[in-house]
Design a protein around this motif. Structure first.
Motif, PDB file in Angstrom:
ATOM      1  N   PRO A  65     -15.513  29.055  59.859  1.00  0.00           N
ATOM      2  CA  PRO A  65     -14.846  28.613  61.098  1.00  0.00           C
ATOM      3  C   PRO A  65     -13.696  27.665  60.781  1.00  0.00           C
ATOM      4  O   PRO A  65     -13.814  26.811  59.899  1.00  0.00           O
ATOM      5  N   PHE A  66     -12.597  27.819  61.511  1.00  0.00           N
ATOM      6  CA  PHE A  66     -11.402  27.039  61.221  1.00  0.00           C
ATOM      7  C   PHE A  66     -11.658  25.549  61.291  1.00  0.00           C
ATOM      8  O   PHE A  66     -11.112  24.777  60.499  1.00  0.00           O
ATOM      9  N   VAL A  67     -12.479  25.092  62.226  1.00  0.00           N
ATOM     10  CA  VAL A  67     -12.725  23.656  62.387  1.00  0.00           C
ATOM     11  C   VAL A  67     -13.379  23.067  61.129  1.00  0.00           C
ATOM     12  O   VAL A  67     -13.056  21.938  60.735  1.00  0.00           O
ATOM     13  N   LEU A  68     -14.262  23.819  60.475  1.00  0.00           N
ATOM     14  CA  LEU A  68     -14.897  23.333  59.251  1.00  0.00           C
ATOM     15  C   LEU A  68     -13.892  23.291  58.109  1.00  0.00           C
ATOM     16  O   LEU A  68     -13.872  22.348  57.311  1.00  0.00           O
ATOM     17  N   TRP A  69     -13.071  24.320  58.024  1.00  0.00           N
ATOM     18  CA  TRP A  69     -12.043  24.381  56.982  1.00  0.00           C
ATOM     19  C   TRP A  69     -11.047  23.239  57.156  1.00  0.00           C
ATOM     20  O   TRP A  69     -10.621  22.607  56.191  1.00  0.00           O
ATOM     21  N   LEU A  70     -10.684  22.960  58.423  1.00  0.00           N
ATOM     22  CA  LEU A  70      -9.734  21.888  58.716  1.00  0.00           C
ATOM     23  C   LEU A  70     -10.318  20.517  58.382  1.00  0.00           C
ATOM     24  O   LEU A  70      -9.656  19.674  57.775  1.00  0.00           O
ATOM     25  N   LEU A 127     -19.034  15.283  58.371  1.00  0.00           N
ATOM     26  CA  LEU A 127     -18.862  16.601  57.757  1.00  0.00           C
ATOM     27  C   LEU A 127     -20.210  17.287  57.552  1.00  0.00           C
ATOM     28  O   LEU A 127     -20.373  18.471  57.877  1.00  0.00           O
ATOM     29  N   PHE A 128     -21.170  16.555  57.004  1.00  0.00           N
ATOM     30  CA  PHE A 128     -22.513  17.100  56.797  1.00  0.00           C
ATOM     31  C   PHE A 128     -23.096  17.603  58.118  1.00  0.00           C
ATOM     32  O   PHE A 128     -23.645  18.708  58.191  1.00  0.00           O
ATOM     33  N   ILE A 132     -24.130  21.489  59.146  1.00  0.00           N
ATOM     34  CA  ILE A 132     -25.517  21.788  59.535  1.00  0.00           C
ATOM     35  C   ILE A 132     -25.555  22.427  60.922  1.00  0.00           C
ATOM     36  O   ILE A 132     -26.281  23.407  61.151  1.00  0.00           O
ATOM     37  N   CYS A 133     -24.744  21.885  61.849  1.00  0.00           N
ATOM     38  CA  CYS A 133     -24.702  22.433  63.215  1.00  0.00           C
ATOM     39  C   CYS A 133     -24.199  23.869  63.231  1.00  0.00           C
ATOM     40  O   CYS A 133     -24.589  24.659  64.098  1.00  0.00           O
ATOM     41  N   TYR A 134     -23.320  24.213  62.291  1.00  0.00           N
ATOM     42  CA  TYR A 134     -22.807  25.582  62.211  1.00  0.00           C
ATOM     43  C   TYR A 134     -23.712  26.496  61.380  1.00  0.00           C
ATOM     44  O   TYR A 134     -23.364  27.643  61.120  1.00  0.00           O
ATOM     45  N   ARG A 218     -13.200  21.186  49.548  1.00  0.00           N
ATOM     46  CA  ARG A 218     -13.473  22.548  50.032  1.00  0.00           C
ATOM     47  C   ARG A 218     -14.338  23.326  49.047  1.00  0.00           C
ATOM     48  O   ARG A 218     -15.176  24.137  49.445  1.00  0.00           O
ATOM     49  N   GLN A 219     -14.143  23.096  47.767  1.00  0.00           N
ATOM     50  CA  GLN A 219     -15.008  23.740  46.772  1.00  0.00           C
ATOM     51  C   GLN A 219     -16.445  23.244  46.915  1.00  0.00           C
ATOM     52  O   GLN A 219     -17.391  23.985  46.665  1.00  0.00           O
ATOM     53  N   THR A 220     -16.584  21.999  47.329  1.00  0.00           N
ATOM     54  CA  THR A 220     -17.916  21.407  47.499  1.00  0.00           C
ATOM     55  C   THR A 220     -18.626  21.946  48.737  1.00  0.00           C
ATOM     56  O   THR A 220     -19.782  22.364  48.671  1.00  0.00           O
ATOM     57  N   PHE A 221     -17.928  21.956  49.866  1.00  0.00           N
ATOM     58  CA  PHE A 221     -18.558  22.320  51.129  1.00  0.00           C
ATOM     59  C   PHE A 221     -18.473  23.812  51.461  1.00  0.00           C
ATOM     60  O   PHE A 221     -19.351  24.341  52.140  1.00  0.00           O
TER      61      PHE A 221
END
Length: 263
Positions: A65-70, A127-128, A132-134, A218-221
């Protein structure tokens, strides 16, 4: 450098106390107080999300999802930009301490960075929660946040020692810092994906040390990659960071005796 690190450890309680006081003083007198430290970045995130997700109808990046990437790009950038901006003015803002022989002036940028770091840790927790919510489960890769956090602090510290020293003698440097951060904000892939960049130009973007931190989050999450899977980029980052840190230490030590005369 070793003696300096030992001195920091010795005075860690004082540094931590001053960092907390710095956060409190920054919002002293406002109705919401320290809550503003969290409200302002949150509002910025919501605005960026609304503009790009709703306005430009940005699509998911891959299956993310874009919001997570952002968020994985904005959260570390907020820490970097806030730390550099505040630490760069730390010496002139505390000029009364510069004239005290017993006070170690080199800790002033560190105090500003730690105060920014306390806010950053909160947004890492956010962020965590978002992931988790997604429906994305936390795994061992999230431990890598600690590595990128340390990497970003060392880079920011080196830059801050350079900029805070120069600002004492050249006030225009403060304006250049703001322009530079704005420039790197768009040069760093925070809102856009590197997949749109031609292969022959990608290496130019990787020369930007902030690229390593943003992509690292981003590599982490998202991408689930360890930093040692990119040995050349990691080696380049640490060489550049250590060079910047060394220049910062050298410049600060060389010009420190003249601070009181200028201020």
């Amino acid at each position: 450098m070793v003696s300096f690190i030992l001195d920091l450890m010795k005075n860690r309680k004082m540094i931590w106390t001053l960092a907390i006081k710095d956060v409190q003083t920054k919002y002293l007198g406002s109705v919401l107080g320290i809550v503003w430290a969290f409200v302002q970045p949150t509002i910025s995130i919501l605005i960026y999300w609304f503009v790009f997700q709703i306005g430009f109808k940005s699509t998911p990046v891959g299956d993310i999802p874009f919001v997570l990437w952002l968020l994985t790009g904005l959260v570390p950038w907020f820490f970097i930009s806030e730390s550099i901006s505040s630490a760069s003015n730390s010496i002139i803002e505390n000029s009364y301490l510069v004239k005290k022989i017993v006070f170690r002036v080199s800790t002033l940028p560190i105090i500003k960075i730690i105060s920014s770091l306390s806010i950053h840790v909160f947004f890492i927790v956010v962020l965590f929660v978002f992931f988790i919510c997604y429906g994305y489960a936390l795994d061992l890769y999230v431990l890598q946040v600690i590595y990128y956090l340390i990497a970003s602090v060392i880079l920011v510290l080196g830059i801050s020692w350079i900029t805070s020293t120069l600002v004492v003698f050249l006030k225009d440097v403060a304006q250049l810092i703001g322009m530079g951060l704005n420039f790197f904000f768009w040069l760093t892939p925070i809102f856009w994906n590197m997949s749109i960049v031609s292969d022959k130009y990608i290496f130019l973007f990787k020369l930007n040390p902030f690229f390593y931190i943003i992509e690292g989050y981003r590599q982490t999450f998202i991408y689930k990659e360890w930093f040692w899977e990119h040995p050349f980029l990691t080696a380049y980052y640490w060489i550049i960071t250590l060079v910047i840190l060394s220049v910062g230490v050298w410049l600060f030590k060389k010009l420190r005796p003249h601070f009181a005369d200028v201020l």
